[in-house]
Design a protein around this motif. Structure first.
Motif, PDB file in Angstrom:
ATOM      1  N   GLY A 165      20.671  45.506  47.050  1.00 19.82           N
ATOM      2  CA  GLY A 165      19.583  44.464  46.475  1.00 19.82           C
ATOM      3  C   GLY A 165      19.801  44.056  45.131  1.00 19.82           C
ATOM      4  N   ALA A 166      20.944  44.395  44.373  1.00 15.87           N
ATOM      5  CA  ALA A 166      21.132  44.069  42.916  1.00 15.87           C
ATOM      6  C   ALA A 166      21.407  42.446  42.852  1.00 15.87           C
ATOM      7  N   GLU A 167      21.136  41.967  41.769  1.00 19.75           N
ATOM      8  CA  GLU A 167      21.652  40.432  41.512  1.00 19.75           C
ATOM      9  C   GLU A 167      23.194  40.510  41.747  1.00 19.75           C
ATOM     10  N   ARG A 168      23.946  41.335  41.141  1.00 16.52           N
ATOM     11  CA  ARG A 168      25.285  41.176  40.996  1.00 16.52           C
ATOM     12  C   ARG A 168      25.786  42.466  41.375  1.00 16.52           C
ATOM     13  N   LEU A 169      26.942  42.550  42.434  1.00 17.10           N
ATOM     14  CA  LEU A 169      27.903  44.008  42.856  1.00 17.10           C
ATOM     15  C   LEU A 169      29.176  43.613  41.854  1.00 17.10           C
ATOM     16  N   ARG A 170      29.564  44.658  41.458  1.00 10.83           N
ATOM     17  CA  ARG A 170      30.720  44.564  40.713  1.00 10.83           C
ATOM     18  C   ARG A 170      31.735  45.630  41.236  1.00 10.83           C
ATOM     19  N   VAL A 171      33.007  45.408  41.471  1.00  9.93           N
ATOM     20  CA  VAL A 171      33.885  46.257  41.785  1.00  9.93           C
ATOM     21  C   VAL A 171      35.052  46.373  40.802  1.00  9.93           C
ATOM     22  N   LEU A 172      35.015  47.678  40.238  1.00  9.27           N
ATOM     23  CA  LEU A 172      36.002  47.708  38.966  1.00  9.27           C
ATOM     24  C   LEU A 172      37.246  48.600  39.390  1.00  9.27           C
ATOM     25  N   GLY A 173      37.745  48.741  40.609  1.00 11.63           N
ATOM     26  CA  GLY A 173      38.833  49.291  41.063  1.00 11.63           C
ATOM     27  C   GLY A 173      39.990  48.343  40.884  1.00 11.63           C
ATOM     28  N   ALA A 174      40.952  48.935  40.526  1.00 12.96           N
ATOM     29  CA  ALA A 174      42.518  48.173  40.420  1.00 12.96           C
ATOM     30  C   ALA A 174      42.859  47.429  41.540  1.00 12.96           C
ATOM     31  N   PHE A 193      38.203  35.449  33.204  1.00 15.19           N
ATOM     32  CA  PHE A 193      39.413  35.696  32.702  1.00 15.19           C
ATOM     33  C   PHE A 193      40.099  36.748  33.497  1.00 15.19           C
ATOM     34  N   LYS A 194      39.669  36.882  34.795  1.00 16.60           N
ATOM     35  CA  LYS A 194      40.378  37.833  35.827  1.00 16.60           C
ATOM     36  C   LYS A 194      40.635  36.952  37.036  1.00 16.60           C
ATOM     37  N   GLU A 195      41.457  37.455  37.983  1.00  9.03           N
ATOM     38  CA  GLU A 195      41.834  36.692  39.049  1.00  9.03           C
ATOM     39  C   GLU A 195      41.062  37.174  40.176  1.00  9.03           C
ATOM     40  N   LEU A 196      40.816  36.225  41.184  1.00  8.27           N
ATOM     41  CA  LEU A 196      39.965  36.780  42.225  1.00  8.27           C
ATOM     42  C   LEU A 196      41.058  36.442  43.325  1.00  8.27           C
ATOM     43  N   ARG A 197      41.228  37.462  44.301  1.00  5.19           N
ATOM     44  CA  ARG A 197      42.078  37.301  45.410  1.00  5.19           C
ATOM     45  C   ARG A 197      41.304  37.856  46.639  1.00  5.19           C
ATOM     46  N   LEU A 198      41.580  37.115  47.614  1.00  8.11           N
ATOM     47  CA  LEU A 198      41.095  37.509  48.975  1.00  8.11           C
ATOM     48  C   LEU A 198      42.322  37.809  49.883  1.00  8.11           C
ATOM     49  N   GLU A 199      42.450  38.717  50.457  1.00  8.23           N
ATOM     50  CA  GLU A 199      43.579  39.239  51.041  1.00  8.23           C
ATOM     51  C   GLU A 199      43.391  39.835  52.275  1.00  8.23           C
ATOM     52  N   SER A 200      44.102  39.514  53.560  1.00  9.77           N
ATOM     53  CA  SER A 200      44.118  40.403  54.658  1.00  9.77           C
ATOM     54  C   SER A 200      45.548  40.809  55.055  1.00  9.77           C
ATOM     55  N   PRO A 201      45.868  42.003  54.828  1.00 15.24           N
ATOM     56  CA  PRO A 201      47.423  42.376  54.832  1.00 15.24           C
ATOM     57  C   PRO A 201      47.861  42.170  56.338  1.00 15.24           C
ATOM     58  N   THR A 202      47.155  42.584  57.255  1.00 13.46           N
ATOM     59  CA  THR A 202      47.442  42.781  58.530  1.00 13.46           C
ATOM     60  C   THR A 202      46.851  41.770  59.600  1.00 13.46           C
ATOM     61  N   ARG A 203      45.797  41.259  59.121  1.00 21.13           N
ATOM     62  CA  ARG A 203      44.724  40.581  60.179  1.00 21.13           C
ATOM     63  C   ARG A 203      44.556  39.221  59.576  1.00 21.13           C
ATOM     64  N   SER A 204      43.862  38.404  60.189  1.00 14.64           N
ATOM     65  CA  SER A 204      43.474  37.080  59.763  1.00 14.64           C
ATOM     66  C   SER A 204      42.385  37.046  58.719  1.00 14.64           C
TER      67      SER A 204
END
Length: 295
Positions: A165-174, A193-204
């Motif tokens: 329910g928070a306005e922003r969810l931050r994921v700080l893991g490498a 100044f950070k990159e955003l990457r959406l990735e699916s290694p084995t699926r679509s």
């Protein structure tokens, strides 16, 4: 002569009266005498010594345990319940309706192994359980909620869904975060100044929205990489590439004439199956000459 006869008779009578008769009452001594009396005094003295020792031990215990009218030691009995001052150690389970610290002081729970909090019903069946151990914090229950002081929901989890329910969810893991199934959100973005990457290694990777999907990189590049095919499909509309420069550096080249200088100008040709290729430009269209590329 008569006097002389009377005197012996009186003496004899007196002598008879002083002699104890064999048939008279016998006199017995009443009381404790001898060794019995000494034993009784000894036992009375021993009992007095034991009473004094017991009284002295009782006074010493009261003094050491700090017994007062209000309680014992750090334990005080008040109108609202019991009050413990300082550190307390419980060797057996503690049952209480409410546990709180003094105003302005923190409340600490310490254990060598774990701290377990159980919520029971009327049949002493565990409904909710919280276990804090050396390796993990575990919570068992039908629903788990985290709210602010004002009552706003921040996090909720049950068997059906997990709600943030928070306005922003931050994921700080490498390595970011992994979602084994779908995720629904109105906005996905990286920190400044950070990159955003959406990735699916084995699926679509599928992005869907009923009113459109917008991908925007205001201060940098946007890359879409795949191993086999990258498909851009619009069922009812069009695909628009709006840029000052559009480059397709790896398009296949058609055959060119060996005679003359090799030209650096090409035209883009489209096959019937939609494949693009480059053909050497001429005075007219040369796409029909290089139809072998479409095979």
């Amino acid at each position: 002569m008569r006097e002389l006869q009377q005197m012996p008779q009186e003496q004899y009578t007196h002598h008879r009266s002083t002699m104890p008769g064999s048939e008279g009452p016998q006199v017995y001594k009443v009381g404790i005498y001898g060794w019995r009396k000494r034993c009784l005094y000894f036992f009375v003295l021993l009992l007095m010594i034991l009473i004094l020792v017991n009284l002295a031990m009782t006074i010493w215990i009261l003094k050491v345990m700090n017994f007062t009218i209000d309680g014992m030691g750090n334990l005080r009995i008040t109108e609202k319940g019991l009050r413990l001052e300082g550190d307390s150690e419980f060797l057996q389970p503690l049952y209480a309706k409410e546990i709180r610290s003094r105003p302005g002081n923190a409340l600490y729970f310490k254990s060598a192994r774990n701290v377990t909090v159980n919520i029971l019903n009327d049949q002493t069946k565990v409904l909710t359980q919280l276990i804090t151990g050396p390796k993990a914090v575990e919570a068992y229950g039908k629903k788990f909620e985290v709210k602010t002081v004002s009552g706003k929901l921040l996090f909720s989890a049950d068997d059906n869904e997990v709600v943030v329910g928070a306005e922003r969810l931050r994921v700080l893991g490498a390595e970011g975060t992994v979602f084994p199934k779908s995720i629904e959100t109105p906005n996905v973005r990286a920190d400044p100044f950070k990159e955003l990457r959406l990735e699916s290694p084995t699926r679509s990777l599928v992005m869907e929205a009923p009113k459109g999907v917008e991908i925007n990189a205001e201060a940098g590049n946007m890359e879409a990489t795949c191993r086999t095919e990258l498909r851009l499909e619009s069922k009812d509309g069009e695909i628009k590439l709006d840029a000052a420069k559009i480059r397709l550096p790896r398009l296949p080249h058609g055959s060119y004439t060996p005679t003359g200088t090799r030209q650096k100008v090409f035209e883009i040709c489209v096959c019937a199956n939609g494949r693009l290729f480059l053909s050497q430009a001429g005075t007219g269209s040369t796409c029909h000459i290089n139809t072998s590329v479409c095979l």
